[in-house]
Write a protein that holds these residues in place. Structure first.
Motif, PDB file in Angstrom:
ATOM      1  N   PRO A 298       0.828  -1.214   0.000  1.00 25.11           N
ATOM      2  CA  PRO A 298       0.000   0.000   0.000  1.00 25.11           C
ATOM      3  C   PRO A 298       0.861   1.262   0.000  1.00 25.11           C
ATOM      4  O   PRO A 298       2.023   1.248   0.419  1.00 25.11           O
ATOM      5  CB  PRO A 298      -0.798  -0.110   1.310  1.00 25.11           C
ATOM      6  CG  PRO A 298      -0.758  -1.559   1.673  1.00 25.11           C
ATOM      7  CD  PRO A 298       0.565  -2.064   1.187  1.00 25.11           C
TER       8      PRO A 298
ATOM      9  N   ARG B 174      -3.951   4.997   0.366  1.00 24.17           N
ATOM     10  CA  ARG B 174      -4.588   5.361   1.634  1.00 24.17           C
ATOM     11  C   ARG B 174      -4.254   6.814   1.937  1.00 24.17           C
ATOM     12  O   ARG B 174      -3.101   7.168   2.173  1.00 24.17           O
ATOM     13  CB  ARG B 174      -4.092   4.445   2.757  1.00 24.17           C
ATOM     14  CG  ARG B 174      -4.340   2.974   2.450  1.00 24.17           C
ATOM     15  CD  ARG B 174      -3.754   2.043   3.473  1.00 24.17           C
ATOM     16  NE  ARG B 174      -3.947   0.650   3.095  1.00 24.17           N
ATOM     17  CZ  ARG B 174      -3.516  -0.396   3.804  1.00 24.17           C
ATOM     18  NH1 ARG B 174      -2.859  -0.190   4.943  1.00 24.17           N
ATOM     19  NH2 ARG B 174      -3.731  -1.617   3.380  1.00 24.17           N
ATOM     20  N   ARG B 175      -5.268   7.668   1.931  1.00 29.89           N
ATOM     21  CA  ARG B 175      -5.077   9.090   2.209  1.00 29.89           C
ATOM     22  C   ARG B 175      -5.101   9.333   3.710  1.00 29.89           C
ATOM     23  O   ARG B 175      -6.027   8.904   4.395  1.00 29.89           O
ATOM     24  CB  ARG B 175      -6.163   9.915   1.528  1.00 29.89           C
ATOM     25  CG  ARG B 175      -6.137   9.868   0.002  1.00 29.89           C
ATOM     26  CD  ARG B 175      -7.330  10.623  -0.567  1.00 29.89           C
ATOM     27  NE  ARG B 175      -7.266  10.755  -2.004  1.00 29.89           N
ATOM     28  CZ  ARG B 175      -7.672   9.828  -2.867  1.00 29.89           C
ATOM     29  NH1 ARG B 175      -8.176   8.687  -2.421  1.00 29.89           N
ATOM     30  NH2 ARG B 175      -7.597  10.039  -4.166  1.00 29.89           N
TER      31      ARG B 175
ATOM     32  N   ASP C 192      -2.812   0.187  -3.641  1.00 29.21           N
ATOM     33  CA  ASP C 192      -3.813   0.454  -2.601  1.00 29.21           C
ATOM     34  C   ASP C 192      -3.459   1.788  -1.951  1.00 29.21           C
ATOM     35  O   ASP C 192      -2.582   1.863  -1.093  1.00 29.21           O
ATOM     36  CB  ASP C 192      -3.800  -0.686  -1.576  1.00 29.21           C
ATOM     37  CG  ASP C 192      -4.745  -0.438  -0.411  1.00 29.21           C
ATOM     38  OD1 ASP C 192      -5.599   0.478  -0.506  1.00 29.21           O
ATOM     39  OD2 ASP C 192      -4.621  -1.154   0.616  1.00 29.21           O
TER      40      ASP C 192
ATOM     41  N   VAL D   2       0.741   5.113   1.494  1.00 22.80           N
ATOM     42  CA  VAL D   2       0.117   6.075   2.399  1.00 22.80           C
ATOM     43  C   VAL D   2       0.508   7.470   1.947  1.00 22.80           C
ATOM     44  O   VAL D   2       1.697   7.834   1.957  1.00 22.80           O
ATOM     45  CB  VAL D   2       0.565   5.837   3.857  1.00 22.80           C
ATOM     46  CG1 VAL D   2       0.014   6.947   4.762  1.00 22.80           C
ATOM     47  CG2 VAL D   2       0.104   4.478   4.340  1.00 22.80           C
TER      48      VAL D   2
END
Length: 299
Positions: A185, A238-239, A236, A187
């Motif tokens: 992921p 992710r904020r 993937d 971030v």
């Protein structure tokens, strides 16, 4: 994704304690991208030289220095092979300033990789002076391998710091690429508290309501990430938006990340500074490798 043709990952090696970690990380990264690893050792010949601030080898001749350098290179190659058996490896030994050598090699490299310390470091500095100089002047992103003893086995996300500056845009592009290549992921961290408590007391400016600031910062984050998810649908994303100082937030995230990506200078950087306060803080204190990305127009 694979590397651009002809662009190797270059790792600088010396006697410092962080060099082995840098070689392991660089070899694993090059293997994952099916690229080439170039191992470089540079030392200016002056009859005497320094290791971590201590004068050694007074009167050493060029032949002895060359033999010493060859031992360093052979050890680094063996270490890289233990990490990536079939990796394509080239080597280079230069009788020149390490910083100048690496900066010149960065013109054709995909990434420069350095350890957390380097010979010639000053007392009290957690990152050597060569590393700081290269991170500020290199023509490609610079990875400084620091933090955990073996950063090649960490399964955490890639974290990118976003602030809206030109170097932040470059960092976003590289962070998506790194997350995609690693299959982890991403971030996207935007910390929107740029003032400290001291600032509140020593300035007379009136600060707007925090809620209105947050709404504006949410729009900024969305704008900076627009289009990237479509370009990297496998990532993937992710904020993360936090009311905190960027430096503090990124250092906290580094505890669980496998890589933190930042621009060399943020939106609050001073003209003439090649490294901003946030990138310098991460190079000195992050708990994982840090990738510093300069803007294409930064020189």
């Amino acid at each position: 994704m694979t590397d651009v043709a002809g662009q190797a990952i270059v790792v600088g090696v010396d006697y410092s304690t962080g060099a082995d970690d840098a070689v392991r990380w660089a070899a694993a990264t090059a293997q994952a991208r099916r690229g080439e690893l170039k191992i470089v050792h540079a030392r200016r010949h002056s009859g005497s030289y320094f290791y971590d601030g201590v004068l050694e080898g007074a009167g050493t001749d060029a032949e002895a220095m060359r033999e010493d350098a060859d031992r360093i290179i052979r050890g680094a190659v063996e270490l890289a092979r233990s990490q990536a058996k079939d990796l394509a490896i080239t080597t280079e030994v230069c009788v020149e300033s390490p910083a100048l050598t690496l900066i010149e090699l960065s013109r054709d490299a995909r990434t420069l990789v350095l350890g957390r310390t380097g010979r010639g470091g000053f007392a009290g500095m957690l990152v050597g002076s060569t590393t700081i100089a290269v991170a500020g002047h290199a023509h490609c992103p610079v990875a400084v391998v620091r933090g955990r003893a073996d950063s090649t086995t960490v399964a955490g996300p890639v974290v990118v710091g976003i602030d809206g500056s030109p170097t932040s845009e470059q960092a976003i592009a590289r962070a998506f690429d790194e997350a995609s290549a690693r299959g982890v992921p991403l971030v996207a961290l935007h910390a929107w508290l740029d003032v400290t408590y001291d600032d509140l007391y020593v300035t007379s400016r009136v600060l707007p309501a925090w809620d209105s600031i947050r709404a504006e910062e949410e729009r900024l984050l969305a704008q900076r990430l627009a289009g990237w998810q479509e370009k990297y649908p496998d990532v993937d994303l992710r904020r993360v938006l936090v009311r905190d100082r960027p430096r503090h937030a990124l250092l906290e995230w580094s505890a669980n990340a496998q890589l933190v990506v930042v621009g060399s200078r943020g939106r609050g950087g001073f003209i003439g500074m090649l490294l901003g306060s946030i990138s310098q803080a991460l190079l000195q204190h992050a708990q994982c490798p840090v990738l510093v990305v300069r803007h294409d127009g930064a020189g």
